[in-house]
Design a protein around this motif. Structure first.
Motif, PDB file in Angstrom:
ATOM      1  N   GLU A 192       0.813  -1.220   0.000  1.00  0.00           N
ATOM      2  CA  GLU A 192       0.000   0.000   0.000  1.00  0.00           C
ATOM      3  C   GLU A 192       0.846   1.269   0.000  1.00  0.00           C
ATOM      4  N   ALA A 193       2.017   1.191   0.564  1.00  0.00           N
ATOM      5  CA  ALA A 193       2.875   2.376   0.633  1.00  0.00           C
ATOM      6  C   ALA A 193       3.325   2.821  -0.755  1.00  0.00           C
ATOM      7  N   LYS A 194       3.400   1.877  -1.693  1.00  0.00           N
ATOM      8  CA  LYS A 194       3.841   2.208  -3.052  1.00  0.00           C
ATOM      9  C   LYS A 194       2.679   2.532  -3.987  1.00  0.00           C
ATOM     10  N   CYS A 195       1.466   2.210  -3.594  1.00  0.00           N
ATOM     11  CA  CYS A 195       0.303   2.352  -4.477  1.00  0.00           C
ATOM     12  C   CYS A 195      -0.123   3.813  -4.597  1.00  0.00           C
ATOM     13  N   ASP A 196      -0.323   4.255  -5.862  1.00  0.00           N
ATOM     14  CA  ASP A 196      -0.797   5.632  -6.062  1.00  0.00           C
ATOM     15  C   ASP A 196      -2.260   5.659  -6.521  1.00  0.00           C
ATOM     16  N   HIS A 197      -2.926   4.537  -6.401  1.00  0.00           N
ATOM     17  CA  HIS A 197      -4.383   4.425  -6.630  1.00  0.00           C
ATOM     18  C   HIS A 197      -4.778   4.753  -8.060  1.00  0.00           C
ATOM     19  N   CYS A 198      -3.938   4.384  -9.010  1.00  0.00           N
ATOM     20  CA  CYS A 198      -4.255   4.689 -10.414  1.00  0.00           C
ATOM     21  C   CYS A 198      -5.364   3.800 -10.962  1.00  0.00           C
ATOM     22  N   GLY A 199      -5.540   2.631 -10.392  1.00  0.00           N
ATOM     23  CA  GLY A 199      -6.610   1.733 -10.818  1.00  0.00           C
ATOM     24  C   GLY A 199      -6.275   0.852 -12.008  1.00  0.00           C
ATOM     25  N   LEU A 200      -5.052   0.939 -12.518  1.00  0.00           N
ATOM     26  CA  LEU A 200      -4.671   0.131 -13.684  1.00  0.00           C
ATOM     27  C   LEU A 200      -4.811  -1.367 -13.419  1.00  0.00           C
ATOM     28  N   CYS A 201      -4.416  -1.781 -12.248  1.00  0.00           N
ATOM     29  CA  CYS A 201      -4.469  -3.216 -11.932  1.00  0.00           C
ATOM     30  C   CYS A 201      -5.907  -3.724 -11.963  1.00  0.00           C
ATOM     31  N   VAL A 202      -6.825  -2.903 -11.494  1.00  0.00           N
ATOM     32  CA  VAL A 202      -8.237  -3.298 -11.494  1.00  0.00           C
ATOM     33  C   VAL A 202      -8.729  -3.440 -12.930  1.00  0.00           C
ATOM     34  N   SER A 203      -8.313  -2.521 -13.790  1.00  0.00           N
ATOM     35  CA  SER A 203      -8.819  -2.533 -15.159  1.00  0.00           C
ATOM     36  C   SER A 203      -8.290  -3.714 -15.969  1.00  0.00           C
ATOM     37  N   VAL A 204      -7.126  -4.264 -15.609  1.00  0.00           N
ATOM     38  CA  VAL A 204      -6.600  -5.399 -16.380  1.00  0.00           C
ATOM     39  C   VAL A 204      -6.953  -6.749 -15.770  1.00  0.00           C
ATOM     40  N   CYS A 205      -7.496  -6.734 -14.593  1.00  0.00           N
ATOM     41  CA  CYS A 205      -7.813  -8.011 -13.928  1.00  0.00           C
ATOM     42  C   CYS A 205      -9.091  -8.586 -14.532  1.00  0.00           C
ATOM     43  N   VAL A 206      -8.920  -9.548 -15.420  1.00  0.00           N
ATOM     44  CA  VAL A 206     -10.086 -10.116 -16.105  1.00  0.00           C
ATOM     45  C   VAL A 206     -10.946 -10.951 -15.164  1.00  0.00           C
ATOM     46  N   CYS A 207     -10.380 -11.333 -14.052  1.00  0.00           N
ATOM     47  CA  CYS A 207     -11.127 -12.164 -13.115  1.00  0.00           C
ATOM     48  C   CYS A 207     -11.956 -11.326 -12.139  1.00  0.00           C
ATOM     49  N   ASP A 215     -11.093 -16.024  -6.979  1.00  0.00           N
ATOM     50  CA  ASP A 215     -11.260 -15.739  -8.401  1.00  0.00           C
ATOM     51  C   ASP A 215      -9.959 -15.370  -9.096  1.00  0.00           C
ATOM     52  N   CYS A 216      -8.894 -15.158  -8.355  1.00  0.00           N
ATOM     53  CA  CYS A 216      -7.624 -14.801  -8.985  1.00  0.00           C
ATOM     54  C   CYS A 216      -7.163 -15.959  -9.868  1.00  0.00           C
ATOM     55  N   GLY A 217      -6.866 -15.612 -11.134  1.00  0.00           N
ATOM     56  CA  GLY A 217      -6.436 -16.642 -12.088  1.00  0.00           C
ATOM     57  C   GLY A 217      -4.930 -16.684 -12.264  1.00  0.00           C
ATOM     58  N   TRP A 218      -4.186 -15.978 -11.393  1.00  0.00           N
ATOM     59  CA  TRP A 218      -2.713 -15.972 -11.401  1.00  0.00           C
ATOM     60  C   TRP A 218      -2.143 -15.551 -12.751  1.00  0.00           C
ATOM     61  N   CYS A 219      -2.792 -14.624 -13.417  1.00  0.00           N
ATOM     62  CA  CYS A 219      -2.304 -14.213 -14.740  1.00  0.00           C
ATOM     63  C   CYS A 219      -1.089 -13.283 -14.634  1.00  0.00           C
ATOM     64  N   THR A 220      -0.896 -12.670 -13.496  1.00  0.00           N
ATOM     65  CA  THR A 220       0.202 -11.739 -13.169  1.00  0.00           C
ATOM     66  C   THR A 220       0.094 -10.398 -13.915  1.00  0.00           C
ATOM     67  N   MET A 221      -1.028 -10.135 -14.566  1.00  0.00           N
ATOM     68  CA  MET A 221      -1.167  -8.873 -15.292  1.00  0.00           C
ATOM     69  C   MET A 221      -1.118  -7.663 -14.349  1.00  0.00           C
ATOM     70  N   CYS A 222      -1.669  -7.819 -13.157  1.00  0.00           N
ATOM     71  CA  CYS A 222      -1.666  -6.688 -12.213  1.00  0.00           C
ATOM     72  C   CYS A 222      -0.229  -6.279 -11.884  1.00  0.00           C
ATOM     73  N   GLU A 223       0.627  -7.264 -11.707  1.00  0.00           N
ATOM     74  CA  GLU A 223       2.034  -6.980 -11.410  1.00  0.00           C
ATOM     75  C   GLU A 223       2.699  -6.296 -12.611  1.00  0.00           C
ATOM     76  N   LEU A 224       2.374  -6.778 -13.813  1.00  0.00           N
ATOM     77  CA  LEU A 224       3.009  -6.248 -15.020  1.00  0.00           C
ATOM     78  C   LEU A 224       2.648  -4.781 -15.284  1.00  0.00           C
ATOM     79  N   VAL A 225       1.394  -4.412 -15.036  1.00  0.00           N
ATOM     80  CA  VAL A 225       0.963  -3.060 -15.403  1.00  0.00           C
ATOM     81  C   VAL A 225       1.184  -2.028 -14.298  1.00  0.00           C
ATOM     82  N   CYS A 226       1.408  -2.466 -13.091  1.00  0.00           N
ATOM     83  CA  CYS A 226       1.514  -1.501 -11.987  1.00  0.00           C
ATOM     84  C   CYS A 226       2.739  -0.594 -12.188  1.00  0.00           C
TER      85      CYS A 226
END
Ligand code: SF4
Ligand code: SF4
Length: 70
Positions: free
Chosen positions: A9-24, A41-52
């Motif tokens: 949470e200390a690094k998060c700037d609340h951009c919401g990108l991770c939410v928008s790419v999470c297909v699950c 429901d997490c499908g372990w796609c790792t997209m949230c990590e990639l886009v953050c």
């Protein structure tokens, strides 16, 4: 419980990108806080990590695809 993405949470700037790419639909941004709302429901796609853009999410799991035809 399965391994899940870890949010710093200390690094998060609340951009919401991770939410928008999470297909699950596993992530939620509410009151400026990112959380995993559907842990099963997490499908372990790792997209949230990639886009953050701030590196606030890490996926501490490894996807291994086994070929059962061997
Ligand atoms: S790993 Fe994929 S499915 Fe899981 S929370 Fe991140 S974007 Fe969503
Ligand atoms: S993409 Fe990263 S910085 Fe943006 S809301 Fe998600 S965790 Fe926070």
């Amino acid at each position: 419980m399965p391994e899940l993405p870890v949010i710093n949470e200390a690094k998060c700037d609340h951009c919401g990108l991770c939410v928008s790419v999470c297909v699950c639909g596993a992530l939620q941004l509410k009151d400026n806080k990112i959380s995993i709302v559907k842990v099963n429901d997490c499908g372990w796609c790792t997209m949230c990590e990639l886009v953050c853009p701030t590196g606030a999410i890490s996926c501490p799991f490894e996807i291994i695809i086994e070929d059962d035809k061997k």
